[in-house]
Design an enzyme around this catalytic site. Structure first.
Site, PDB file in Angstrom:
ATOM      1  N   HIS A   1       0.818  -1.213   0.000  1.00  0.00           N
ATOM      2  CA  HIS A   1       0.000   0.000   0.000  1.00  0.00           C
ATOM      3  C   HIS A   1       0.856   1.269   0.000  1.00  0.00           C
ATOM      4  O   HIS A   1       0.355   2.352  -0.322  1.00  0.00           O
ATOM      5  CB  HIS A   1      -0.970  -0.020   1.185  1.00  0.00           C
TER       6      HIS A   1
ATOM      7  N   GLU B   1     -11.811  -0.520  -3.704  1.00  0.00           N
ATOM      8  CA  GLU B   1     -10.860  -0.271  -2.611  1.00  0.00           C
ATOM      9  C   GLU B   1     -11.350   0.792  -1.622  1.00  0.00           C
ATOM     10  O   GLU B   1     -11.300   0.508  -0.416  1.00  0.00           O
ATOM     11  CB  GLU B   1      -9.467   0.087  -3.156  1.00  0.00           C
TER      12      GLU B   1
END
Length: 686
Positions: free
Chosen positions: A212, A349
């Site tokens: 991430h 997401e």
């Protein structure tokens, strides 16, 4: 110290003031007096003379006008910072933008040095790390791992008093290694604890954080809008769930149940036993059978209802079934075969690339939030979020896999709308895999038998012990490991000319936890990618040998736990560790197996490179390109034009009932049966 390396001084011991000596007292950052916080400005002169007289290196920071960072001060300095919180995510994106927009490294150093002691340390370290990795003048700088900065997110806090005692009393060369116990979060009365070695593995959680970091959800477009970002979000997490389910089979547990009903109590509890060093408060536990409720955390800017989350899921499901998503003006964006999964990943997401976040909401993020705040949904008891609320701790909790199994099912819902691959998409005429096998790298090892065991390794936690001892302070931990092995393929090229192809290797379980055979549709969703690499095939017989450590999925132990210090930055060995912390930990490349030996299907195929190529060349042996299956390539296209997970990402034709059926009509594919044996012994890393 010149060039961009001085930025590393800001990426050490994040809770210590910037003026405090870094790098074991060898380096001091000289701040302009007006850069000091209100607490230290009145005594600035004495601080400068007190600290750093013995330093080898002094880093002067140029005085600039204080940057406008009040927007980032909205995240409490000693509070939680969560990228699942939309407000926090936006603040992080704006801070990344601020750092990215500085004209040169000198100015970036000044702006970052001013910001460091005023902002939430995790927010600051995240934003500066993202900016460093994406700026052309700093992108080759080696970023410290999150473990170095905040070891409290990864290990049992009971070791920290022992580490500090050892560091304070014993000279560095005589210090003992402090052992981090296995299975310290629950007893064996809890079935889910059988998977603690996977969920609580330091490398697994570092991978999730670092992925991430490479693929942030907010920030400048050049940082966020990477090639096939949404699809990679789908694929990396799909592989996580496949790996987790296979590990469950190895431990006689059923597949994880997707979180299909948010109104049923969560039977899985989790008591994390870890403490935030920011404020010395523990991550809250979640008892068994917790009921998920509306979240009304006004102070945290996280407010939504269970119905809101259900509505988001329904809208995404309806769009999948309809074959298009709805843009802001009502325009229809087709979920086509080529880009549909990417569009869907960015909606799910969600990231700044979502085509309509207003309509589709914060689906994946709020699944995390509804669990993370389930113990205190209205802030009645002033408790922060649980471990599912942060990337670096989320994978510790069994509920992470339930929520991601549900997200995974949404992606599979879309994949089922696509037609199975046809013969032309699967075949490679003239290419025949005549044999496929695997063997341990030792004399007289039996063919197609792999071994796993426990390994005890060490990690230096000194960098993260703020106001702690100088020198190294080691802790040992026990993790799963496998014996090194080699793939061997014999490939016959009957085309009469040199051919190029992509070799794809997967492994999948043959049976579930009850020893019941899996259907082809079940097995394909559990296929684990082990490697993907380019091969050149001469006419006639070709022998392909590929070592396990060359995997396109993993990074080696040395990179997962790489130490970064200013004092070793000029060592030649440091150069090969740039941008390298993204990748699945190599010690978990293959599943655990069982003591008696668990049977798996090993699968290989060689696809036509002409249909794979994105017309760019890369060397997987340089610049950390070796984990490209999960992490892509820096500043380049994802190096495979095929859909991620090919050829198992789509449903099979009705006639294909087994992996043997699948390979029978395709000479460029082969399978073999492999056994993975687990030995319950602990071997120390040499």
């Amino acid at each position: 110290m010149s060039d961009n390396k001085k930025l590393l001084a800001l990426l050490q011991r994040p809770l210590e003031p910037t003026f405090y000596p870094k790098d074991n007292g060898k380096t001091v950052v000289d701040l302009p007096e007006n850069f000091l916080t209100e607490r230290y400005r009145p005594i600035g002169a004495s601080l400068q003379s007190r600290f750093g007289n013995d330093a080898d290196t002094r880093i002067p920071v140029r005085n600039v006008s204080p940057p406008a960072i009040s927007f980032a001060e909205a995240v409490p300095r000693r509070g939680g910072f969560s990228l699942f919180n939309p407000k926090h995510r936006q603040i992080a994106g704006d801070l990344i933008n601020l750092f990215m927009n500085q004209p040169d490294v000198e100015t970036l150093m000044s702006v970052a040095a001013y910001s460091r002691d005023r902002l939430n340390p995790i927010l600051f370290q995240y934003a500066l790390s993202v900016a460093i990795q994406h700026r052309p003048d700093t992108k080759d700088l080696n970023i410290p791992s999150f473990l170095e900065l905040f070891p409290d997110s990864f290990v049992d806090p009971s070791v920290f008093p022992k580490l500090r005692e050892e560091g304070a009393i014993v000279q560095a060369e005589n210090r003992m290694t402090i052992d981090i116990p296995m299975n310290y979060t629950a007893s064996d009365r809890e079935d889910e604890q059988r998977l603690a070695y996977f969920r609580e593995d330091i490398g697994v959680n570092l991978h999730h954080w670092h992925w991430h970091l490479v693929y942030p959800g907010e920030g400048p477009d050049r940082v966020v809008n990477k090639d096939r970002r949404g699809e990679l979000f789908y694929y990396m997490h799909q592989q996580l769930i496949a790996r987790y389910n296979v590990e469950r089979f190895c431990n006689r547990l059923a597949r994880v149940r997707p979180l299909t009903n948010l109104r049923e109590p969560l039977p899985e509890g989790y008591f994390p036993k870890i403490i935030r060093s920011l404020n010395n408060r523990a991550f809250p536990p979640r008892p068994q059978n917790t009921v998920l409720r509306d979240i009304n955390r006004v102070d945290d800017s996280v407010t939504f209802t269970v119905s809101d989350l259900e509505r988001s899921e329904s809208r995404i499901a309806e769009s999948i079934d309809g074959g298009y998503v709805v843009g802001p003006g009502g325009n229809r964006i087709p979920l086509d075969e080529r880009t549909g999964i990417d569009v869907l990943g960015n909606i799910m997401e969600p990231s700044a690339l979502s085509v309509n976040s207003q309509f589709y909401g914060n689906y994946h993020g709020n699944l995390h939030n509804i669990i993370a705040y389930s113990h205190d949904p209205d802030n009645r008891f002033l408790e922060g979020y649980g471990v599912v609320g942060e990337f670096q701790t989320a994978m510790r909790d069994p509920s992470f896999y339930r929520l991601h199994a549900q997200v995974d099912n949404m992606f599979h819902r879309y994949k089922r709308t696509l037609q199975p691959y046809n013969a032309n998409q699967l075949n490679y005429n003239g290419i025949q895999i005549q044999s496929l096998g695997v063997q341990l790298n030792r004399a007289n090892a039996p063919a197609n038998v792999l071994l796993t065991y426990w390994q005890r390794s060490q990690v230096d936690l000194a960098t993260g012990l703020d106001f702690g001892p100088e020198g190294n302070v080691f802790a040992s931990f026990t993790h799963l490991q496998h014996a090194p092995f080699t793939f061997r393929l014999t490939v016959n090229n009957t085309s009469g000319a040199t051919r190029r192809g992509t070799c794809r290797i997967f492994i999948g379980p043959k049976v579930d936890e009850r020893n019941t055979g899996l259907t082809m549709d079940e097995q394909r969703l559990l296929m684990i990618e082990l490697d993907k690499f380019t091969v050149n095939l001469n006419p006639g017989t070709n022998n392909i040998v590929r070592r396990s450590e060359q995997s396109s999925v993993t990074i080696p132990y040395e990179r997962t736990f790489r130490q970064v210090a200013l004092s070793n930055i000029n060592e030649p060995s440091t150069e090969q560790f740039r941008f390298c912390n993204c990748g699945w930990p190599h010690h978990l490349l293959i599943p655990k197996g069982t003591p008696e030996g668990m049977q798996f299907d090993l699968f290989a195929m060689i696809s036509n490179y002409a249909d794979d190529t994105v017309n760019q060349e890369f060397d997987e042996n340089v610049n950390c390109n070796d984990s490209h299956s999960f992490c892509g390539l820096r500043d380049q296209l994802y190096p495979d034009r095929r859909p991620m997970g090919y050829p198992f990402d789509r449903r099979m034709p009705t006639a294909v009932r087994s992996l043997t059926d699948f390979t029978r009509g395709n000479t460029n594919m082969a399978t073999s049966q492999v056994q993975i044996r687990f030995t319950n012994t602990v071997i120390a890393r040499t």
